[in-house]
Motif scaffolding. Structure first.
Motif, PDB file in Angstrom:
ATOM      1  N   GLY A   1      17.324  -3.449 -20.401  1.00 19.61           N
ATOM      2  CA  GLY A   1      16.044  -3.614 -19.746  1.00 19.61           C
ATOM      3  C   GLY A   1      15.707  -2.434 -18.869  1.00 19.61           C
ATOM      4  O   GLY A   1      16.589  -1.782 -18.312  1.00 19.61           O
ATOM      5  N   LYS A   2      14.403  -2.145 -18.743  1.00 20.09           N
ATOM      6  CA  LYS A   2      13.945  -1.047 -17.903  1.00 20.09           C
ATOM      7  C   LYS A   2      12.935  -1.564 -16.897  1.00 20.09           C
ATOM      8  O   LYS A   2      12.134  -2.454 -17.192  1.00 20.09           O
ATOM      9  CB  LYS A   2      13.319   0.055 -18.757  1.00 20.09           C
ATOM     10  N   SER A   3      12.998  -0.989 -15.711  1.00 15.84           N
ATOM     11  CA  SER A   3      12.075  -1.331 -14.653  1.00 15.84           C
ATOM     12  C   SER A   3      11.930  -0.134 -13.737  1.00 15.84           C
ATOM     13  O   SER A   3      12.485   0.936 -13.993  1.00 15.84           O
ATOM     14  CB  SER A   3      12.567  -2.566 -13.879  1.00 15.84           C
TER      15      SER A   3
ATOM     16  N   PRO B   1       9.908  -7.233 -15.774  1.00 19.53           N
ATOM     17  CA  PRO B   1      10.944  -6.250 -16.099  1.00 19.53           C
ATOM     18  C   PRO B   1      12.156  -6.366 -15.176  1.00 19.53           C
ATOM     19  O   PRO B   1      12.030  -6.699 -13.996  1.00 19.53           O
ATOM     20  CB  PRO B   1      10.226  -4.912 -15.898  1.00 19.53           C
ATOM     21  N   GLN B   2      13.307  -6.084 -15.736  1.00 23.03           N
ATOM     22  CA  GLN B   2      14.555  -6.032 -14.973  1.00 23.03           C
ATOM     23  C   GLN B   2      15.389  -4.878 -15.495  1.00 23.03           C
ATOM     24  O   GLN B   2      15.598  -4.753 -16.707  1.00 23.03           O
ATOM     25  CB  GLN B   2      15.339  -7.339 -15.099  1.00 23.03           C
ATOM     26  N   GLN B   3      15.858  -4.040 -14.594  1.00 19.19           N
ATOM     27  CA  GLN B   3      16.736  -2.940 -14.978  1.00 19.19           C
ATOM     28  C   GLN B   3      18.132  -3.492 -15.276  1.00 19.19           C
ATOM     29  O   GLN B   3      18.746  -4.120 -14.423  1.00 19.19           O
ATOM     30  CB  GLN B   3      16.830  -1.911 -13.853  1.00 19.19           C
TER      31      GLN B   3
ATOM     32  N   ALA C   1      13.302 -10.929 -16.650  1.00 16.67           N
ATOM     33  CA  ALA C   1      13.290 -12.217 -15.964  1.00 16.67           C
ATOM     34  C   ALA C   1      12.161 -13.053 -16.555  1.00 16.67           C
ATOM     35  O   ALA C   1      11.048 -12.555 -16.771  1.00 16.67           O
ATOM     36  CB  ALA C   1      13.078 -12.014 -14.472  1.00 16.67           C
ATOM     37  N   LEU C   2      12.449 -14.304 -16.832  1.00 19.06           N
ATOM     38  CA  LEU C   2      11.469 -15.205 -17.427  1.00 19.06           C
ATOM     39  C   LEU C   2      11.238 -16.381 -16.483  1.00 19.06           C
ATOM     40  O   LEU C   2      12.185 -17.023 -16.041  1.00 19.06           O
ATOM     41  CB  LEU C   2      11.970 -15.716 -18.778  1.00 19.06           C
TER      42      LEU C   2
ATOM     43  N   VAL D   1       9.430  -6.251 -25.148  1.00 18.51           N
ATOM     44  CA  VAL D   1       8.926  -5.538 -23.966  1.00 18.51           C
ATOM     45  C   VAL D   1      10.044  -5.073 -23.033  1.00 18.51           C
ATOM     46  O   VAL D   1       9.772  -4.367 -22.052  1.00 18.51           O
ATOM     47  CB  VAL D   1       7.924  -6.400 -23.168  1.00 18.51           C
ATOM     48  N   ALA D   2      11.296  -5.428 -23.321  1.00 21.96           N
ATOM     49  CA  ALA D   2      12.395  -5.138 -22.388  1.00 21.96           C
ATOM     50  C   ALA D   2      12.513  -3.658 -22.058  1.00 21.96           C
ATOM     51  O   ALA D   2      12.763  -3.288 -20.910  1.00 21.96           O
ATOM     52  CB  ALA D   2      13.714  -5.653 -22.962  1.00 21.96           C
ATOM     53  N   SER D   3      12.325  -2.795 -23.042  1.00 21.46           N
ATOM     54  CA  SER D   3      12.507  -1.358 -22.815  1.00 21.46           C
ATOM     55  C   SER D   3      11.253  -0.675 -22.300  1.00 21.46           C
ATOM     56  O   SER D   3      11.257   0.531 -22.059  1.00 21.46           O
ATOM     57  CB  SER D   3      12.937  -0.683 -24.123  1.00 21.46           C
TER      58      SER D   3
END
Length: 260
Positions: free
Chosen positions: A35-37, A24-26, A2-3, A68-70
């Motif tokens: 994406g990981k959260s 972060p967003q899964q 999420a931005l 940074v998504a992962s």
């Protein structure tokens, strides 16, 4: 991911200002990106801009959101104008803003971790100085700090890199910079001598960068301490090709819990 672009009032600055934030967003069905959260508060990187830029620049010049998504890592990118991360002699209190007010405000707005082991700073050029100053001045808050092509010699910046008028407005009397809380070499000695927590430090610089010799002076001082310190250099100049590459190296270096 999420931005968000966040506009808010700063008591330290006495005016409204802005920051960009990546959270972060899964995700599982997003094409080309997973994406990981987690349900916990997010580890956070305060990512700082250089002298001629603002809070939008990392998103415009790199793929930081994708990188940074992962990792499940939040990224806070504030705006400090041409302050050199100082409480300016004739201007606004940007150091108070960046070191005290911003972390507290960001955590009040977003689910960001408070532990020092999950709080990091990084930046390029002027922002490399700001990140190192955060890590060395507040090791109880920041577990790691990274400088990319940092303008790390505040004494030389004050005397040679800025116009006399701007230098005076930012730093005040030039003979008061060396040995002060604005001098990173002085801060290195203080952290080494202290019995408190000590930050992990990362420094890189291109071998053709005009700040290369300034970086070598910091490198020699840092290597003379017992701090957990990593130095890398690569062919490169003071540009975004270099920083887009090296921010990825910083993310690999950060002490994150990496779950497969």
């Amino acid at each position: 991911m999420a931005l968000m672009e966040c506009h808010f009032f700063s008591e330290a600055l006495g005016m409204s200002t802005s920051m960009n934030v990546i959270l972060p967003q899964q995700t599982r069905s997003q094409i080309g990106l997973e994406g990981k959260s987690s349900t916990d508060k997010h580890p956070v990187l305060f990512l700082l801009h250089g002298l001629s830029d603002d809070h939008t620049i990392w998103l415009r010049r790199t793929s930081i959101e994708r990188y940074v998504a992962s990792l499940g890592l939040a990224v806070v990118m504030p705006n400090v104008n041409r302050s050199y991360y100082q409480d300016m002699a004739y201007g606004l209190a940007y150091w108070t803003f960046i070191s005290e007010e911003l972390p507290a405000l960001a955590r009040s707005f977003f689910p960001l971790a408070e532990e020092r082991e999950k709080t990091f700073a990084a930046g390029l050029s002027m922002g490399g100085y700001g990140a190192m100053r955060l890590g060395l001045s507040h090791p109880e808050q920041f577990g790691a700090a990274a400088s990319l092509s940092g303008a790390l010699d505040a004494v030389r910046v004050a005397r040679e890199r800025l116009s006399p008028a701007e230098s005076s407005a930012i730093f005040g009397p030039l003979d008061e910079v060396a040995g002060s809380s604005r001098d990173l070499l002085h801060l290195l000695q203080g952290v080494e001598a202290s019995e408190g927590p000590k930050p992990k430090l990362y420094q890189c610089c291109g071998t053709e960068d005009f700040l290369y010799q300034d970086n070598q002076r910091f490198r020699e001082a840092a290597q003379g301490t017992g701090l957990d310190y990593t130095y890398e250099e690569h062919p490169g100049i003071h540009n975004w090709d270099y920083w887009d590459f090296t921010i990825q190296q910083v993310l690999k270096w950060l002490p994150l819990e990496r779950k497969e």
